[in-house]
Scaffold this motif. Structure first.
Motif, PDB file in Angstrom:
ATOM      1  N   ALA A   1       0.831  -1.217   0.000  1.00 19.52           N
ATOM      2  CA  ALA A   1       0.000   0.000   0.000  1.00 19.52           C
ATOM      3  C   ALA A   1       0.860   1.259   0.000  1.00 19.52           C
ATOM      4  O   ALA A   1       0.423   2.309   0.444  1.00 19.52           O
ATOM      5  CB  ALA A   1      -0.993   0.025   1.159  1.00 19.52           C
ATOM      6  N   GLY A   2       2.081   1.149  -0.493  1.00 18.21           N
ATOM      7  CA  GLY A   2       2.945   2.315  -0.623  1.00 18.21           C
ATOM      8  C   GLY A   2       3.092   2.704  -2.079  1.00 18.21           C
ATOM      9  O   GLY A   2       2.391   2.182  -2.958  1.00 18.21           O
TER      10      GLY A   2
ATOM     11  N   THR B   1      16.341   1.790   1.021  1.00 17.05           N
ATOM     12  CA  THR B   1      16.168   1.506   2.440  1.00 17.05           C
ATOM     13  C   THR B   1      15.911   2.792   3.228  1.00 17.05           C
ATOM     14  O   THR B   1      15.109   2.791   4.167  1.00 17.05           O
ATOM     15  CB  THR B   1      17.412   0.799   2.996  1.00 17.05           C
ATOM     16  N   LEU B   2      16.581   3.879   2.810  1.00 15.56           N
ATOM     17  CA  LEU B   2      16.364   5.159   3.497  1.00 15.56           C
ATOM     18  C   LEU B   2      14.895   5.587   3.381  1.00 15.56           C
ATOM     19  O   LEU B   2      14.268   5.980   4.375  1.00 15.56           O
ATOM     20  CB  LEU B   2      17.289   6.232   2.902  1.00 15.56           C
ATOM     21  N   SER B   3      14.344   5.491   2.162  1.00 16.73           N
ATOM     22  CA  SER B   3      12.911   5.807   2.003  1.00 16.73           C
ATOM     23  C   SER B   3      12.077   4.974   2.958  1.00 16.73           C
ATOM     24  O   SER B   3      11.215   5.490   3.670  1.00 16.73           O
ATOM     25  CB  SER B   3      12.448   5.514   0.565  1.00 16.73           C
TER      26      SER B   3
ATOM     27  N   LEU C   1       5.440   8.436   8.008  1.00 16.80           N
ATOM     28  CA  LEU C   1       4.997   9.393   7.004  1.00 16.80           C
ATOM     29  C   LEU C   1       4.449   8.655   5.794  1.00 16.80           C
ATOM     30  O   LEU C   1       4.821   7.517   5.534  1.00 16.80           O
ATOM     31  CB  LEU C   1       6.181  10.273   6.580  1.00 16.80           C
ATOM     32  N   PRO C   2       3.546   9.306   5.035  1.00 17.04           N
ATOM     33  CA  PRO C   2       3.014   8.653   3.838  1.00 17.04           C
ATOM     34  C   PRO C   2       4.138   8.447   2.810  1.00 17.04           C
ATOM     35  O   PRO C   2       4.909   9.384   2.551  1.00 17.04           O
ATOM     36  CB  PRO C   2       1.975   9.643   3.299  1.00 17.04           C
ATOM     37  N   PRO C   3       4.221   7.266   2.212  1.00 18.18           N
ATOM     38  CA  PRO C   3       5.274   6.980   1.223  1.00 18.18           C
ATOM     39  C   PRO C   3       5.269   7.973   0.071  1.00 18.18           C
ATOM     40  O   PRO C   3       6.324   8.324  -0.452  1.00 18.18           O
ATOM     41  CB  PRO C   3       4.914   5.581   0.718  1.00 18.18           C
ATOM     42  N   PHE C   4       4.088   8.447  -0.307  1.00 18.88           N
ATOM     43  CA  PHE C   4       3.998   9.398  -1.419  1.00 18.88           C
ATOM     44  C   PHE C   4       4.859  10.634  -1.126  1.00 18.88           C
ATOM     45  O   PHE C   4       5.653  11.068  -1.957  1.00 18.88           O
ATOM     46  CB  PHE C   4       2.535   9.808  -1.637  1.00 18.88           C
ATOM     47  N   ILE C   5       4.720  11.187   0.073  1.00 13.11           N
ATOM     48  CA  ILE C   5       5.456  12.396   0.447  1.00 13.11           C
ATOM     49  C   ILE C   5       6.950  12.104   0.581  1.00 13.11           C
ATOM     50  O   ILE C   5       7.791  12.839   0.056  1.00 13.11           O
ATOM     51  CB  ILE C   5       4.908  12.947   1.788  1.00 13.11           C
TER      52      ILE C   5
END
Lengths: 281, 341
Positions: free
Chosen positions: B86-87, B129-131, B140-144
């Protein structure tokens, strides 16, 4: 997955399978549990009732390992245990069906029953390639459902989201019963269900008891409780105030004790030395 | 009252999943599968382009399409893992581009090719991995998070190279562009590596507990947590594996065109999302798979190639792709709504 327990041999019938003494849990200024006791006997269905805010869900969370009480202790078969997490409780044979079910809708019945506890193939495939033994899991999932009289051998590959509310509840209960060694805790299992489906879940609870497991049933529904429970634990103001048997009591009495209109019968309330004098099956 | 009523009988099952129609078991499985739509779309486009152009269905053109699809395909493979949780990853193209310039620059400044390649991999792995780390640690939301990563990583790649592209000398870094002849059909090693990577990730997702947990986390993180799955660890592993895919994508990119260009592959992130979505993986997580993504990648590239062969303005290719994306998401929404009725 364990074979269903058919009896509780090896355990003293006089010892509660799961008990709590003097549980206290505070959230800031709010005392959710105020020295609560709890006794669950082998092979019984114990209903836990209480008004909103009486602390019954805190009690259940403590029994399921979801919270750690500030003081007081838990006993399994008379021996002191402490649960730091739901996994600890699970290792002691306690399975909980939480109110929000905790099934993943897009995954199939088998995957849900084995979620977090998958079995791998034997040998190289399983040990090195980490391959899941899907066939064995399907067979066991089908067996788990059949054990509870849920006849669905063909549909264990069906996504849970294609099931009705009652069917999903059945899967969640089957998962708990299949993995549980001693105790199954059901938090409001019929809250979201219609009359007919509720009846089916009650029947399921009886079957879990027939497998030799002790059941804790949290519910608001008095008729259902009186239909299925062996004993009723009444919770008020953060502690157990009474334990009654449905045959010897009326719904009105239970509600009166819940709301404080009638005094409870729990000896611990009167600071008596033992809580063992409460009604027993 | 019988408990057997709690579970649908076989008849009830098929009636439920196929509506009122009565499909046979096999037909139902094919039609009910998530890759049925994408496969059909791919088949139709291949048939149309084969019929309308003389150049589309030739061994060399098919081989070209496969070569064109390796970079987007590899990025889409990593994207699939993340989307299943879901990312979403907007930075994958930028990370791969940074990988190519790191590999190219190190090789150019006298480092051994192997060192350059491994350090390029390491950069991609670390950034992926940092993301994931920021997504899981800071919630935080992956999109941002990946939007920020996209901007940062793009800038870093340009700073590192002075915004100049430079050629990469052939050797290990361009190895994946070499072709191997299979019965008159020229396949690059890159294509073979891509297929192998899809097979490996597909196996991990469908045949291991880790894969099951990826689906569970994407489908319902609370349910996953309650059964004892370590949700954050699963999420982090998804981003890590995706980062590895981006590293391989960087290598594939150098094999395809032996130039490290800090401003290359600017729309690759969106292309990878397009491939994932057209391939039937749900942006809401927990549904889909890599086979669909492979088909989705091919659809994107076949459309692009076929419309070019048919001498249609390349802007129409974008129109066609855009329509496909919207259609795919609409179908997914509809299917979800019908099932959760």
């Amino acid at each position: 997955m364990n074979a269903p327990n058919t009896n509780t041999t090896g355990h003293d019938e006089r010892t509660p399978v799961l008990a709590a003494r003097g549980l206290v849990k505070r959230y800031g200024h709010v005392t959710a549990l105020n020295g609560s006791d709890f006794d669950l006997w082998p092979g019984e269905v114990l209903a836990v009732v209480g008004d909103n805010g009486a602390g019954k869900s805190t009690l259940i969370k403590a029994l399921a390992g979801a919270i750690v009480p500030d003081s007081g202790h838990l006993l399994m078969d008379g021996e002191q245990v402490s649960f730091k997490s739901p996994l600890d409780a699970r290792r002691h044979g306690i399975e909980t069906v939480f109110q929000d079910l905790a099934v993943a809708p897009a995954l199939d019945i088998t995957t849900n029953i084995f979620l977090g506890r998958e079995s791998r193939s034997r040998g190289f495939l399983g040990a090195v390639l980490r391959r899941l033994d899907k066939k064995a899991m399907r067979t066991e999932a089908a067996a788990a459902l059949t054990n509870l009289g849920i006849t669905t051998a063909r549909s264990v590959t069906q996504p849970v989201e294609t099931l009705s509310g009652g069917q999903r509840q059945a899967v969640a209960v089957a998962r708990a019963a299949a993995w549980s060694k001693r105790v199954v805790i059901l938090d409001e299992p019929t809250a979201a269900l219609g009359v007919r489906e509720s009846g089916q879940v009650l029947e399921l609870i009886r079957r879990v008891r027939e497998q030799g497991l002790a059941v804790v049933l949290i519910s608001h529904n008095m008729p259902q409780i009186f239909e299925v429970a062996d004993r009723i634990h009444i919770h008020r103001l953060g502690r157990r105030v009474a334990v009654v048997r449905p045959q010897e009591s009326t719904m009105a009495e239970v509600v009166s004790i819940m709301t404080g209109a009638l005094p409870g019968n729990d000896s611990s309330v009167a600071e008596a030395p033992s809580a063992q004098q409460v009604a027993r099956p | 009252m019988t408990i057997s009523k709690l579970m649908p009988t076989p008849d009830a099952v098929s009636a439920q999943s196929a509506g009122t129609s009565r499909w046979s078991g096999l037909g139902q499985r094919i039609l009910g599968s998530r890759i049925a739509g994408p496969s059909l779309a791919l088949a139709i486009s291949v048939v149309i382009f084969s019929a309308t152009t003389s150049t589309f269905l030739t061994a060399s053109n098919v081989s070209l399409i496969l070569q064109q699809s390796v970079v987007v395909g590899m990025l889409a493979l990593g994207q699939t893992i993340i989307v299943l949780t879901a990312g979403i990853d907007l930075a994958n193209g930028a990370i791969a581009v940074l990988g190519t310039v790191v590999m190219g620059k190190l090789a150019m400044t006298g480092h051994h090719d192997t060192t350059a390649l491994l350090l390029g991999f390491a950069v991609c792995l670390a950034l992926g991995t940092l993301s994931g780390g920021v997504v899981t640690r800071l919630n935080l939301p992956p999109f941002i998070v990946t939007l920020g990563m996209l901007t940062i990583v793009t800038a870093v790649a340009r700073l590192y190279t002075g915004s100049q592209s430079f050629p990469v000398s052939s050797g290990l870094l361009t190895f994946l562009g070499r072709t191997v002849n299979l019965g008159g059909f020229a396949l690059t090693y890159g294509t073979l590596l891509l297929l192998a990577a899809f097979a490996v990730v597909g196996y991990m997702l469908t045949q291991t507990a880790w894969g099951t947990h990826v689906f569970a986390v994407g489908n319902d993180p609370n349910a996953a947590r309650l059964v004892g799955i370590k949700v954050k660890r699963v999420l982090l592993s998804a981003y890590l594996l995706a980062g590895l895919c981006y590293g391989i994508a960087a290598w594939l990119a150098l094999g395809r065109i032996a130039v490290a260009d800090p401003s290359g592959y600017q729309s690759a992130n969106l292309d990878s999302i397009t491939a994932v979505v057209i391939g039937g993986t749900s942006l809401f997580g927990g549904r889909g798979g890599v086979l669909g993504t492979l088909i989705g990648t091919l659809i994107v590239l076949v459309l692009r190639n076929g419309l070019t062969q048919a001498n249609i303005d390349s802007l129409y290719q974008d129109v066609a792709t855009g329509i496909l994306v919207i259609a795919a998401v609409a179908v997914d929404q509809l299917a979800r709504r019908r099932q959760q009725r």
